[in-house]
Design a protein around this motif. Structure first.
Motif, short mmCIF file in Angstrom:
data_model
loop_
_atom_site.label_atom_id
_atom_site.label_comp_id
_atom_site.label_asym_id
_atom_site.label_seq_id
_atom_site.Cartn_x
_atom_site.Cartn_y
_atom_site.Cartn_z
N LEU A 28 4.99 5.27 2.28
CA LEU A 28 5.24 6.61 2.83
C LEU A 28 5.72 6.54 4.28
O LEU A 28 6.39 7.47 4.77
CB LEU A 28 3.96 7.45 2.74
CG LEU A 28 3.48 7.77 1.31
CD1 LEU A 28 2.17 8.54 1.36
CD2 LEU A 28 4.54 8.58 0.57
N SER A 29 5.40 5.47 4.97
CA SER A 29 5.79 5.37 6.38
C SER A 29 7.17 4.76 6.57
O SER A 29 7.63 4.61 7.72
CB SER A 29 4.76 4.52 7.15
OG SER A 29 4.72 3.19 6.64
N PRO A 47 0.84 -1.21 0.00
CA PRO A 47 0.00 0.00 0.00
C PRO A 47 0.86 1.26 0.00
O PRO A 47 2.00 1.26 0.49
CB PRO A 47 -0.82 -0.14 1.30
CG PRO A 47 -0.74 -1.57 1.67
CD PRO A 47 0.60 -2.06 1.18
N LEU A 48 0.31 2.31 -0.54
CA LEU A 48 1.05 3.56 -0.60
C LEU A 48 1.34 4.09 0.79
O LEU A 48 2.41 4.68 1.04
CB LEU A 48 0.25 4.60 -1.41
CG LEU A 48 0.89 5.97 -1.58
CD1 LEU A 48 2.23 5.86 -2.29
CD2 LEU A 48 -0.05 6.91 -2.33
N SER A 49 0.45 3.85 1.74
CA SER A 49 0.68 4.31 3.12
C SER A 49 1.89 3.63 3.74
O SER A 49 2.66 4.25 4.48
CB SER A 49 -0.57 4.05 3.96
OG SER A 49 -0.89 2.65 3.96
N THR A 50 2.08 2.33 3.41
CA THR A 50 3.25 1.61 3.92
C THR A 50 4.54 2.19 3.34
O THR A 50 5.55 2.33 4.04
CB THR A 50 3.13 0.11 3.59
OG1 THR A 50 1.90 -0.39 4.13
CG2 THR A 50 4.29 -0.67 4.17
#
Length: 355
Positions: free
Chosen positions: A301-302, A296-299
């Motif tokens: 970015l984190s 996922p894009l959130s992963t």
């Protein structure tokens, strides 16, 4: 006495003033303004002088203005070479066809609008419509009356030394049409052979017409290439006119623009060889792909420095080598001495031949 002289001088002065006033009011007329042109000057203005002399010199006057309205079409140098080849082939073929001494020559090769040509076809004549299979278009061959009667006379055993008898004002008979169709077949076969060094093309006979209106193979405003061939059979002969619209020649237009057979526009074999050699020495980067994951894009970015990404690839699993996103090879990952290495086991893309 003095008073009379004064009156006479005053009268002369008044007369001179009246003449000067009349001269100033009258318009100035050039001596050549009212001159009428003679016939020689009119002919020179209209451009007829060169035609009468037969010198073919520079055009002038109204003739140049009229001819400026005529269209000028693209010149096709290779087409002239093809027609020269056609003349040589056709001369031999017609000798075998008629068993007579035949000489074929080109009268002219010019560009003309299709409608203008149909209006100028000398009647009576036979118009053969043929189709160019590979180009999916049509052409026209016009056989004039003199050629028709000459072919009939030769093929049916007419005596030499006598001109072919012409019977005007009647429709052509079945025998005459059949013999002309055979002649058209010979011309079309030789035309295909003339185009053979340039491209493979077949000219197929469609129909034979005697009315130009029924031989409309193109729009009246379209441009065409008109080739007039002169056929001499000792004391007999006639003319063949070959009409090819520019739309018919469009599929091979680039080939017809060449100056000589086999010309390569925009290409140089020396530079091609040099470029191929330099490409072989070009350095590129190969990427070894051990594993691909969808996250996922959130992963993404984190992620921070020090985070670990776990790869699911096994030690014995084959890896992929690619360049710029293009997969090239498949191999086995391992070690050689102290360095990681990949042994290529399979080629994923077949090598393409270099120009």
């Amino acid at each position: 006495m003095s008073s009379e002289e004064d009156d006479l001088a005053a009268a002369w002065g008044a007369a001179l003033e009246e003449e000067e006033t009349a001269g100033a009011a009258a318009p100035t007329v050039a001596p050549d303004a009212a001159r009428v042109l003679n016939q020689a000057e009119i002919d020179s203005l209209l451009g007829f002088e060169n035609e009468a002399d037969g010198a073919g010199g520079a055009q002038s006057g109204i003739e140049r203005m009229i001819r400026s309205g005529l269209v000028s079409y693209e010149r096709l140098p290779m087409l002239e070479i093809i027609f020269d080849r056609l003349v040589r082939i056709l001369s031999t073929s017609l000798r075998n066809f008629t068993s007579d001494n035949v000489e074929v020559s080109i009268d002219s090769i010019a560009s003309q609008r299709f409608g203008d040509y149909l209006n100028s076809v000398p009647l009576p004549a036979m118009l053969a419509v043929f189709k160019v299979e590979e180009w999916d278009n049509y052409g026209l061959i016009v056989v004039d009356s003199a050629m028709i009667y000459s072919v009939v006379d030769v093929l049916l055993g007419g005596r030499r030394g006598t001109a072919a008898m012409r019977v005007e004002g009647r429709p052509y008979t079945t025998i005459e049409r059949t013999l002309v169709e055979r002649l058209i077949g010979v011309v079309l076969k030789d035309l295909g052979e003339a185009f053979a060094p340039l491209t493979q093309v077949d000219f197929r006979f469609e129909r034979l017409e005697v009315n130009p209106r029924f031989a409309a193979i193109s729009r009246l405003s379209n441009a065409c290439v008109l080739t007039r061939l002169r056929v001499d059979m000792e004391d007999r002969g006639g003319s063949l006119q070959l009409l090819l619209p520019y739309a018919t020649l469009e599929p091979v237009r680039e080939l017809l623009l060449q100056q000589f057979m086999g010309e390569k526009f925009g290409r140089d074999s020396i530079w091609e060889t040099h470029l191929a050699e330099q490409l072989r020495h070009t350095e590129i980067t190969l990427d070894v792909v051990l594993d691909q994951q969808v996250l996922p894009l959130s992963t993404i970015l984190s992620l921070r420095p020090g985070d670990c990404i776990t790869l699911s690839a096994q030690p014995s699993q084959p890896v992929r080598l690619q360049c710029g996103g293009v997969a090239l090879f498949q191999g086995e990952f391992g070690r050689r001495e102290t360095r990681p290495a990949v042994r290529i086991s399979n080629v994923l893309r077949a090598p393409e031949s270099v120009l």
